[in-house]
Design a protein around this motif. Structure first.
Motif, PDB file in Angstrom:
ATOM      1  N   LYS A 117      36.823  70.984  -4.146  1.00 34.30           N
ATOM      2  CA  LYS A 117      35.487  71.560  -4.208  1.00 34.30           C
ATOM      3  C   LYS A 117      35.118  71.639  -5.683  1.00 34.30           C
ATOM      4  N   ALA A 118      34.306  70.704  -6.142  1.00 35.61           N
ATOM      5  CA  ALA A 118      33.930  70.673  -7.550  1.00 35.61           C
ATOM      6  C   ALA A 118      33.073  71.882  -7.889  1.00 35.61           C
ATOM      7  N   GLY A 119      33.266  72.405  -9.100  1.00 35.68           N
ATOM      8  CA  GLY A 119      32.489  73.548  -9.557  1.00 35.68           C
ATOM      9  C   GLY A 119      33.048  74.888  -9.106  1.00 35.68           C
ATOM     10  N   ARG A 120      34.220  74.875  -8.501  1.00 35.12           N
ATOM     11  CA  ARG A 120      34.875  76.118  -8.052  1.00 35.12           C
ATOM     12  C   ARG A 120      36.347  76.074  -8.442  1.00 35.12           C
ATOM     13  N   TRP A 121      36.935  77.239  -8.625  1.00 35.84           N
ATOM     14  CA  TRP A 121      38.371  77.325  -8.895  1.00 35.84           C
ATOM     15  C   TRP A 121      39.108  77.107  -7.586  1.00 35.84           C
ATOM     16  N   LEU A 122      40.145  76.270  -7.632  1.00 30.18           N
ATOM     17  CA  LEU A 122      40.949  75.958  -6.461  1.00 30.18           C
ATOM     18  C   LEU A 122      42.354  76.517  -6.675  1.00 30.18           C
ATOM     19  N   PRO A 123      42.760  77.516  -5.870  1.00 30.31           N
ATOM     20  CA  PRO A 123      44.102  78.080  -6.057  1.00 30.31           C
ATOM     21  C   PRO A 123      45.187  77.106  -5.597  1.00 30.31           C
ATOM     22  N   LEU A 124      46.247  76.991  -6.399  1.00 31.48           N
ATOM     23  CA  LEU A 124      47.392  76.156  -6.025  1.00 31.48           C
ATOM     24  C   LEU A 124      48.524  77.039  -5.512  1.00 31.48           C
ATOM     25  N   GLU A 125      49.143  77.797  -6.415  1.00 36.30           N
ATOM     26  CA  GLU A 125      50.186  78.748  -6.017  1.00 36.30           C
ATOM     27  C   GLU A 125      50.518  79.654  -7.189  1.00 36.30           C
ATOM     28  N   ASP A 126      51.044  80.835  -6.887  1.00 42.50           N
ATOM     29  CA  ASP A 126      51.486  81.795  -7.900  1.00 42.50           C
ATOM     30  C   ASP A 126      50.434  82.064  -8.972  1.00 42.50           C
ATOM     31  N   GLY A 127      49.170  82.131  -8.585  1.00 40.38           N
ATOM     32  CA  GLY A 127      48.100  82.430  -9.526  1.00 40.38           C
ATOM     33  C   GLY A 127      47.605  81.242 -10.333  1.00 40.38           C
ATOM     34  N   VAL A 128      48.177  80.058 -10.139  1.00 41.24           N
ATOM     35  CA  VAL A 128      47.727  78.860 -10.850  1.00 41.24           C
ATOM     36  C   VAL A 128      46.518  78.295 -10.101  1.00 41.24           C
ATOM     37  N   GLU A 129      45.438  78.043 -10.852  1.00 40.63           N
ATOM     38  CA  GLU A 129      44.215  77.502 -10.278  1.00 40.63           C
ATOM     39  C   GLU A 129      43.760  76.298 -11.096  1.00 40.63           C
ATOM     40  N   VAL A 130      43.040  75.380 -10.446  1.00 38.00           N
ATOM     41  CA  VAL A 130      42.459  74.236 -11.137  1.00 38.00           C
ATOM     42  C   VAL A 130      40.959  74.229 -10.903  1.00 38.00           C
ATOM     43  N   TYR A 131      40.237  73.610 -11.834  1.00 37.14           N
ATOM     44  CA  TYR A 131      38.788  73.571 -11.774  1.00 37.14           C
ATOM     45  C   TYR A 131      38.327  72.156 -12.111  1.00 37.14           C
ATOM     46  N   PHE A 132      37.472  71.574 -11.279  1.00 34.02           N
ATOM     47  CA  PHE A 132      36.879  70.269 -11.538  1.00 34.02           C
ATOM     48  C   PHE A 132      35.399  70.464 -11.743  1.00 34.02           C
ATOM     49  N   ARG A 133      34.883  69.952 -12.853  1.00 36.81           N
ATOM     50  CA  ARG A 133      33.483  70.160 -13.187  1.00 36.81           C
ATOM     51  C   ARG A 133      32.587  69.504 -12.153  1.00 36.81           C
TER      52      ARG A 133
END
Length: 128
Positions: free
Chosen positions: A24-40
């Motif tokens: 989901k671009a433009g939103r933070w995506l949770p992975l695990e243990d508080g790690v998140e990724v963001y795609f513009r």
């Protein structure tokens, strides 16, 4: 693939040790243990094979990622894929080509065919 505010059906994030996760671009995506990724989101194109190296440290509980002056994670370009090209031949006409491959001797010694053990032929399943 192109991601926008409404990603298409083939927009996925693949983690090293797991399957695909819908992006989901433009939103933070949770992975695990508080790690998140963001795609513009918006006018930005991602290509098949794009990847980012994200070193995570268990000792500090953080990831090593560039940050701006206010300590916010920065958006960075993908690390790859690295693409290389090499000419194989120069085609000058129908059935005519010049070989452009760079042939070199093997780096490791090659075994002598006579020294290789001979294998017995396999028997068919119908033979007893």
């Amino acid at each position: 693939m192109r991601l926008s505010a409404e990603p298409g059906p083939h927009s996925y994030l693949r983690r090293w040790e797991s399957g695909a996760v819908t992006l989901k671009a433009g939103r933070w995506l949770p992975l695990e243990d508080g790690v998140e990724v963001y795609f513009r989101a918006g006018d930005f194109t991602y290509a098949t094979g794009d990847y980012w190296l994200i070193p995570a440290r268990t000792v500090t509980g953080d990831v090593e990622w560039p940050r701006d002056a206010e300590q916010r994670p920065m958006l960075i370009e993908p690390a790859g894929p690295a693409v290389s090209y090499a000419p194989l031949a120069w085609v000058t006409g129908p059935g005519e080509a010049t070989d452009l491959r760079l042939i070199f001797d093997p780096l490791a010694p090659q075994p002598v065919e006579a020294a290789a053990p001979k294998r017995k032929p396999r028997r068919k399943a119908t033979e007893a």
